[in-house]
Design a protein around this motif. Structure first.
Motif, mmCIF file in Angstrom:
data_model
loop_
_atom_site.group_PDB
_atom_site.id
_atom_site.type_symbol
_atom_site.label_atom_id
_atom_site.label_comp_id
_atom_site.label_asym_id
_atom_site.label_seq_id
_atom_site.Cartn_x
_atom_site.Cartn_y
_atom_site.Cartn_z
ATOM 1 N N GLN A 83 0.844 -1.192 0.000
ATOM 2 C CA GLN A 83 0.000 0.000 0.000
ATOM 3 C C GLN A 83 0.878 1.240 0.000
ATOM 4 N N ASN A 84 0.325 2.343 -0.334
ATOM 5 C CA ASN A 84 1.061 3.576 -0.604
ATOM 6 C C ASN A 84 2.041 4.019 0.469
ATOM 7 N N GLY A 85 1.792 3.725 1.733
ATOM 8 C CA GLY A 85 2.676 4.223 2.769
ATOM 9 C C GLY A 85 3.688 3.215 3.298
ATOM 10 N N LYS A 86 3.819 2.057 2.686
ATOM 11 C CA LYS A 86 4.698 1.005 3.205
ATOM 12 C C LYS A 86 6.152 1.229 2.788
ATOM 13 N N LEU A 87 7.050 0.405 3.346
ATOM 14 C CA LEU A 87 8.475 0.507 3.027
ATOM 15 C C LEU A 87 8.748 0.208 1.556
ATOM 16 N N MET A 88 8.028 -0.731 1.000
ATOM 17 C CA MET A 88 8.047 -1.004 -0.435
ATOM 18 C C MET A 88 6.623 -0.765 -0.904
#
Length: 188
Positions: A83-88
């Motif tokens: 998802q948009n805010g993850k580390l990848m």
């Protein structure tokens, strides 16, 4: 059934999990919070003793390592989010990794409209969905793998300073790292 967390790691407290297990319990689902692993040694034992599955939420743990093994390679199912805010990130989507071929094949059926990998006649063996990541999304994620280790190293190097400065703020208690966590990506 939600249970309380360990106040140092912010991950599920194994003693609280043990107290919440009933004959109706089917799965224990620890969240590796902000890059810190839940106590996988204790949770593995609890799951085995109770005869229930262990499903790791590794959405905050891309690249994390527990006693030399990366998230997703600890012997139980692990789910990652992109998802948009993850580390990848690839905007949305996720991945699930499995400890054995049988579970992976069962999951494949569900994600492939109920059709097994070998099906060439469009025969549906079970109900399923069509939630598959496309090649473009996979390419974006694969490119990020090349830089993940370096990004984690930078965050690990900077964490002691950030932690010390945060601790100076009244009422703020920074997350600690379990010493069995060899590598913490410090998500968020």
């Amino acid at each position: 059934v939600p249970v309380d967390v360990d106040l140092d790691t912010y991950c599920v407290d194994p003693a609280a999990v043990e107290a919440a297990i009933t004959p109706r319990t089917k799965v224990i689902m620890p969240v590796h919070m902000a890059g810190q692993f839940a106590d996988m040694d204790a949770l593995d034992k609890l799951a085995a003793d109770a005869g229930v599955a262990l499903l790791q939420d590794a959405a905050h743990a891309h690249g994390a390592q527990w006693q030399g093994r990366r998230a997703g390679a600890l012997g139980s199912v692990a789910a990652f989010s992109f998802q948009n805010g993850k580390l990848m990130t690839a905007g949305e989507g996720g991945a699930v990794v499995f400890p054995d071929e049988e579970l992976r094949e069962r999951a494949f059926l569900v994600h492939s409209c109920g059709r097994p990998r070998t099906d060439r006649d469009y025969l549906h063996g079970t109900t399923g969905s069509n939630y598959r990541m496309g090649e473009f999304t996979a390419a974006v994620l694969r490119a990020q793998l090349a830089r993940l280790d370096e990004q984690i190293a930078v965050r690990e190097q900077r964490w002691p300073l950030l932690s010390r400065l945060l601790a100076e703020i009244p009422g703020v208690v920074p997350q600690t790292t379990d010493p069995r966590t060899d590598r913490n990506p410090h998500y968020m």
